[in-house]
Design a protein around this motif. Structure first.
Motif, mmCIF file in Angstrom:
data_model
loop_
_atom_site.group_PDB
_atom_site.id
_atom_site.type_symbol
_atom_site.label_atom_id
_atom_site.label_comp_id
_atom_site.label_asym_id
_atom_site.label_seq_id
_atom_site.Cartn_x
_atom_site.Cartn_y
_atom_site.Cartn_z
ATOM 1 N N PRO A 45 55.033 -95.268 -3.188
ATOM 2 C CA PRO A 45 55.446 -95.401 -1.783
ATOM 3 C C PRO A 45 54.371 -94.928 -0.802
ATOM 4 O O PRO A 45 54.187 -95.518 0.272
ATOM 5 N N GLU A 46 53.646 -93.853 -1.164
ATOM 6 C CA GLU A 46 52.562 -93.364 -0.301
ATOM 7 C C GLU A 46 51.471 -94.418 -0.172
ATOM 8 O O GLU A 46 50.990 -94.718 0.927
ATOM 9 N N ARG A 47 51.096 -94.941 -1.310
ATOM 10 C CA ARG A 47 50.039 -95.944 -1.324
ATOM 11 C C ARG A 47 50.453 -97.171 -0.513
ATOM 12 O O ARG A 47 49.675 -97.729 0.262
ATOM 13 N N GLY A 48 51.705 -97.569 -0.691
ATOM 14 C CA GLY A 48 52.222 -98.716 0.049
ATOM 15 C C GLY A 48 52.218 -98.476 1.548
ATOM 16 O O GLY A 48 51.910 -99.387 2.334
ATOM 17 N N GLN A 49 52.545 -97.245 1.961
ATOM 18 C CA GLN A 49 52.542 -96.914 3.383
ATOM 19 C C GLN A 49 51.141 -97.037 3.967
ATOM 20 O O GLN A 49 50.960 -97.557 5.078
ATOM 21 N N ILE A 50 50.141 -96.564 3.222
ATOM 22 C CA ILE A 50 48.762 -96.654 3.700
ATOM 23 C C ILE A 50 48.329 -98.111 3.802
ATOM 24 O O ILE A 50 47.744 -98.541 4.807
ATOM 25 N N ILE A 51 48.620 -98.885 2.775
ATOM 26 C CA ILE A 51 48.238 -100.305 2.771
ATOM 27 C C ILE A 51 48.912 -101.042 3.918
ATOM 28 O O ILE A 51 48.289 -101.845 4.626
ATOM 29 N N ASP A 52 50.219 -100.780 4.135
ATOM 30 C CA ASP A 52 50.941 -101.441 5.227
ATOM 31 C C ASP A 52 50.361 -101.062 6.585
ATOM 32 O O ASP A 52 50.241 -101.906 7.477
ATOM 33 N N ALA A 53 50.007 -99.781 6.745
ATOM 34 C CA ALA A 53 49.444 -99.336 8.015
ATOM 35 C C ALA A 53 48.100 -100.007 8.277
ATOM 36 O O ALA A 53 47.797 -100.401 9.412
ATOM 37 N N ILE A 54 47.292 -100.141 7.238
ATOM 38 C CA ILE A 54 45.993 -100.797 7.385
ATOM 39 C C ILE A 54 46.177 -102.265 7.759
ATOM 40 O O ILE A 54 45.493 -102.801 8.629
ATOM 41 N N ALA A 55 47.141 -102.916 7.098
ATOM 42 C CA ALA A 55 47.310 -104.360 7.278
ATOM 43 C C ALA A 55 48.092 -104.724 8.539
ATOM 44 O O ALA A 55 47.739 -105.675 9.242
ATOM 45 N N ARG A 56 49.149 -103.948 8.838
ATOM 46 C CA ARG A 56 50.066 -104.375 9.892
ATOM 47 C C ARG A 56 50.479 -103.261 10.851
ATOM 48 O O ARG A 56 51.309 -103.478 11.729
ATOM 49 N N GLY A 57 49.967 -102.069 10.692
ATOM 50 C CA GLY A 57 50.474 -100.931 11.446
ATOM 51 C C GLY A 57 50.188 -101.001 12.935
ATOM 52 O O GLY A 57 49.105 -101.399 13.361
ATOM 53 N N GLY A 58 51.183 -100.577 13.723
ATOM 54 C CA GLY A 58 51.000 -100.412 15.154
ATOM 55 C C GLY A 58 50.637 -98.974 15.463
ATOM 56 O O GLY A 58 50.396 -98.162 14.559
ATOM 57 N N ALA A 59 50.628 -98.644 16.757
ATOM 58 C CA ALA A 59 50.215 -97.311 17.183
ATOM 59 C C ALA A 59 51.100 -96.224 16.576
ATOM 60 O O ALA A 59 50.598 -95.192 16.111
ATOM 61 N N ARG A 60 52.413 -96.443 16.562
ATOM 62 C CA ARG A 60 53.322 -95.424 16.023
ATOM 63 C C ARG A 60 53.082 -95.224 14.530
ATOM 64 O O ARG A 60 53.041 -94.087 14.036
ATOM 65 N N ASP A 61 52.934 -96.325 13.800
ATOM 66 C CA ASP A 61 52.698 -96.236 12.354
ATOM 67 C C ASP A 61 51.435 -95.438 12.055
ATOM 68 O O ASP A 61 51.415 -94.574 11.162
ATOM 69 N N LEU A 62 50.374 -95.719 12.786
ATOM 70 C CA LEU A 62 49.114 -95.034 12.545
ATOM 71 C C LEU A 62 49.197 -93.559 12.933
ATOM 72 O O LEU A 62 48.646 -92.697 12.243
ATOM 73 N N ALA A 63 49.900 -93.266 14.028
ATOM 74 C CA ALA A 63 50.039 -91.874 14.458
ATOM 75 C C ALA A 63 50.812 -91.056 13.425
ATOM 76 O O ALA A 63 50.424 -89.926 13.086
ATOM 77 N N LEU A 64 51.902 -91.632 12.905
ATOM 78 C CA LEU A 64 52.700 -90.917 11.906
ATOM 79 C C LEU A 64 51.939 -90.773 10.595
ATOM 80 O O LEU A 64 52.026 -89.742 9.919
ATOM 81 N N LEU A 65 51.166 -91.803 10.225
ATOM 82 C CA LEU A 65 50.370 -91.723 9.005
ATOM 83 C C LEU A 65 49.262 -90.673 9.152
ATOM 84 O O LEU A 65 48.943 -89.960 8.190
ATOM 85 N N HIS A 66 48.699 -90.566 10.335
ATOM 86 C CA HIS A 66 47.667 -89.565 10.623
ATOM 87 C C HIS A 66 48.180 -88.158 10.310
ATOM 88 O O HIS A 66 47.519 -87.369 9.628
ATOM 89 N N VAL A 67 49.396 -87.880 10.754
ATOM 90 C CA VAL A 67 50.002 -86.569 10.504
ATOM 91 C C VAL A 67 50.380 -86.416 9.034
ATOM 92 O O VAL A 67 50.130 -85.379 8.410
ATOM 93 N N ALA A 68 50.986 -87.454 8.460
ATOM 94 C CA ALA A 68 51.421 -87.387 7.056
ATOM 95 C C ALA A 68 50.234 -87.146 6.129
ATOM 96 O O ALA A 68 50.330 -86.364 5.165
ATOM 97 N N LEU A 69 49.120 -87.805 6.393
ATOM 98 C CA LEU A 69 47.937 -87.602 5.557
ATOM 99 C C LEU A 69 47.353 -86.207 5.769
ATOM 100 O O LEU A 69 46.849 -85.590 4.827
#
Length: 373
Positions: A45-69
């Motif tokens: 699921p972590e890997r999938g979240q990163i891949i999805d953010a790279i491929a389709r992520g908007g500002a919110r997705d990237l901001a939340l991934l920034h913190v999660a990472l």
């Protein structure tokens, strides 16, 4: 000579997981000793979240991934130092490469993994965002390992090629240890990113081509391989770098479809992706480095664990010797994490960390941002 302890954190384009290296550093820039190393694989699921953010992520997705990472990296450091029986307060700093989500050479590069979160969780100074300054200075922002390759891993008497096969593959020709003049370094193209993506496309349960067995059972489709090799990236001279934007899931999807249309099997698709990595590494070395035929090729990274890739590469560059990094130094999987600890050390000392003739930057630059403890 004063020694300090630091941790380098690496999450590469292969998206395998988080690598952390506890490193002892001294005032001597040629001295960096690996004390402990740990790898933490990303859960699907972590890997999938990163891949999805790279491929389709908007500002919110990237901001939340920034913190999660940031949380993920901090947790990985805590696990490393606990296993090594070192307290976080004993660290001089943590150097975090971050997770690249976009890399457009000489224009923009973005790595996620909030350094403020890491500093807050550990109570340690954090050095991060190493690539941006080189890009701002007109450089590619990559590869950044060449300075360490030359200073730490070059041969003491003659030339040596240092090849890292991660998601992308990069090579450094070091004229001699400690001698940066005349060094050559660049990304040759895809490492294991396309191989892994092709494998997952035909078998979603597989993380990568285990043991290189699919490639071994298949046969490279010559017409598809020739078309792939015609990509303008491979003919371009250094300085140059690349990423998943060019050699990632989309490229893998096209490769699989083209091999199937040519009458090939799924294993043929993996074999074709593997042949692409091998051939572009070999051509890059032959065309763009001054290495002599007897200069050894020292290989590290995930690709060094793929027996089929290693076998094909050894045959392709023969009689040049291909030597595993582990045989000369330490676990090659720890190399990039150690390198970023070394680059972080240069940053906190106010010393440049790029090799301008490798990245194309206008000159030497102190890399990264420092987040206080």
């Amino acid at each position: 000579m004063t020694a300090v302890l630091a941790v380098g954190v690496m999450s590469g384009t292969s998206l395998d997981g988080v690598s952390t290296a506890l490193v002892r550093l001294t005032d001597d820039p040629l001295d960096a000793q690996l004390v402990a190393f740990r790898q933490d694989a990303y859960a699907p699921p972590e890997r999938g979240q990163i891949i999805d953010a790279i491929a389709r992520g908007g500002a919110r997705d990237l901001a939340l991934l920034h913190v999660a990472l940031g949380e993920r990296f901090a947790g990985a450091v805590l696990q490393l130092v606990a296993a090594a029986k070192v307290a976080p307060r004993d660290l001089a700093f943590v150097a975090s490469h971050g997770q690249t989500v976009w890399h457009e050479p000489a224009r923009a590069t973005l790595q996620l993994g909030d350094p403020a979160v890491i500093a807050e969780r550990l109570g340690v100074t954090v050095v991060s965002d190493f690539r941006a300054r080189d890009v701002a200075a007109g450089g590619q922002g990559a590869p950044l390992v060449p300075l360490a390759d030359v200073l730490l891993f070059g041969h003491p008497e003659r030339g040596r090629l240092l090849l890292n096969v991660g998601g992308m593959a990069n090579v450094t020709w070091a004229p001699r240890r400690g001698v940066t003049a005349g060094a050559v370094a660049f990304d040759t193209g895809p490492g294991v990113a396309v191989i892994d993506a092709v494998t997952r496309r035909i078998d979603p349960a597989a993380r990568f081509d285990e043991g290189g067995e699919r490639a071994r059972r298949g046969k490279a489709c010559r017409s598809v391989l020739d078309a792939l090799l015609a990509d303008s990236y491979f003919a371009a001279p250094p300085p140059k770098s690349t990423g998943r934007e060019r050699f990632g899931p989309d490229a893998a999807a096209r490769l699989v479809e083209d091999v199937r249309q040519a009458g090939g099997s799924d294993n043929d698709a993996v074999a074709t992706a593997t042949a692409l990595t091998v051939e572009t590494i070999a051509r890059g070395i032959e065309r763009w480095t001054p290495a002599r035929p007897d200069d050894e090729l020292v290989i590290s990274g995930g690709g060094a664990r793929n027996p089929r890739l290693l076998e094909l590469l050894s045959a392709r560059v023969a009689p040049r010797p291909v030597v595993p990094f582990d045989r000369l130094f330490f676990d090659g999987e720890a190399k990039e994490a150690l390198v970023f600890a070394f680059l972080g050390f240069l940053t906190v000392r106010g010393m440049p960390g790029n090799l301008p003739h490798a990245t194309g930057a206008r000159g030497p630059r102190v890399l990264g941002h420092i987040t206080p403890a």
